[in-house]
Design a protein around this motif. Structure first.
Motif: not given
Length: 286
Positions: A257-261
């Motif tokens: 999910a970090a790639q959506r930050l």
């Protein structure tokens, strides 16, 4: 992010953590849980799965095959050869061409692949000319047994020496928010269109403590410090493709999910000022 002609996404999965202990000597005690993590990674859209013949003495590769074979068309399998494990605590480079060929053949069998998408020289063997080590991989590539060549823990000079022998698609070096020893290698890889795959992408140390700069930015983003550290890496360069590993499905989902930050310029600058003093020294070979 592309590795040669392959789309590998922005966040991969490092399977080393699935070993049973910190020395990466034995396969996982809970095999079903490890298989579940690998399968969930692919369900979440992770495309790059990273291993080595040195992880659990080849059992890590067998685990990947058990979990993912037959492989989805968009899954990129990376593994490494060129390090021996004579003992639980030992990681010894061995780059003799005949050994590299042998290990690539064994990895093909364990992974149940006709071709390995990305095959790294795990470490440069100082006792063997680098041209001979890369030349062995080049011959395997010409024979269709590996698709792309990678190098791990190399300098800019070594990278260029290797590229004079054969095309190199990726570099896997230690790099994270607080250990930027290989800053020049990252920039050089990006300049020449190579993927830079940082291992140990989530460092630990004072910077991650409650109230520290990483925690502060994480709170602003509504994210965890680990996610924020990964977001910093992704912001650092479009060539960066981190491969965080975990034994937990929950942590896997968090990492992906970090790639959506999205960091603001100010948040990135605050993190960028962190001193490179808290290097994670849990392992000397990855």
């Amino acid at each position: 992010m592309r590795i040669g002609d392959l789309d590998a996404g922005r966040i991969g999965f490092g399977a080393m953590r699935l070993a049973a202990d910190g020395t990466v000597w034995e396969p996982p005690a809970d095999r079903a849980a490890a298989v579940a993590v690998l399968r969930r990674a692919v369900e979440l859209g992770v495309q790059l799965i990273d291993s080595s013949d040195a992880y659990a003495l080849g059992a890590n590769e067998e685990l990947i095959a058990e979990a993912l074979y037959p492989y989805a068309a968009d899954v990129v399998i990376a593994t490494k050869g060129g390090v021996t494990r004579p003992g639980r605590e030992e990681w010894i480079p061995l780059g003799r061409p005949e050994y590299l060929r042998q290990q690539a053949e064994l990895s093909l069998r364990r992974l149940r692949r006709d071709v390995i998408d990305l095959y790294y020289l795990h470490r440069v063997d100082p006792q063997v000319p680098l041209a001979d080590q890369v030349g062995a991989l080049a011959r395997l590539r010409e024979e269709g047994k590996i698709r792309h060549i990678g190098l791990s823990e190399v300098s800019v000079a070594q990278l260029e020496e290797a590229r004079a022998v054969a095309p190199v698609a990726a570099v896997q070096n230690l790099y994270n928010l607080t250990d930027r020893t290989h800053e020049q290698v990252l920039d050089h890889a990006a300049e020449h269109g190579l993927a830079f795959v940082p291992f140990f992408p989530i460092a630990v140390g004072e910077h991650a403590a409650p109230g520290g700069p990483l925690a502060e930015v994480a709170a602003e983003l509504g994210a965890t410090p680990a996610q924020t550290a990964l977001a910093w890496l992704l912001h650092r360069s479009p060539a960066v493709l981190p491969i965080p590993g975990t034994t937990s499905v929950a942590h896997l989902e968090e990492n992906v999910a970090a790639q959506r930050l999205t960091l603001t310029a100010g948040q990135y600058a605050r993190l960028d000022r962190l001193a490179a003093r808290d290097r994670d020294t849990t392992m000397t070979v990855r």
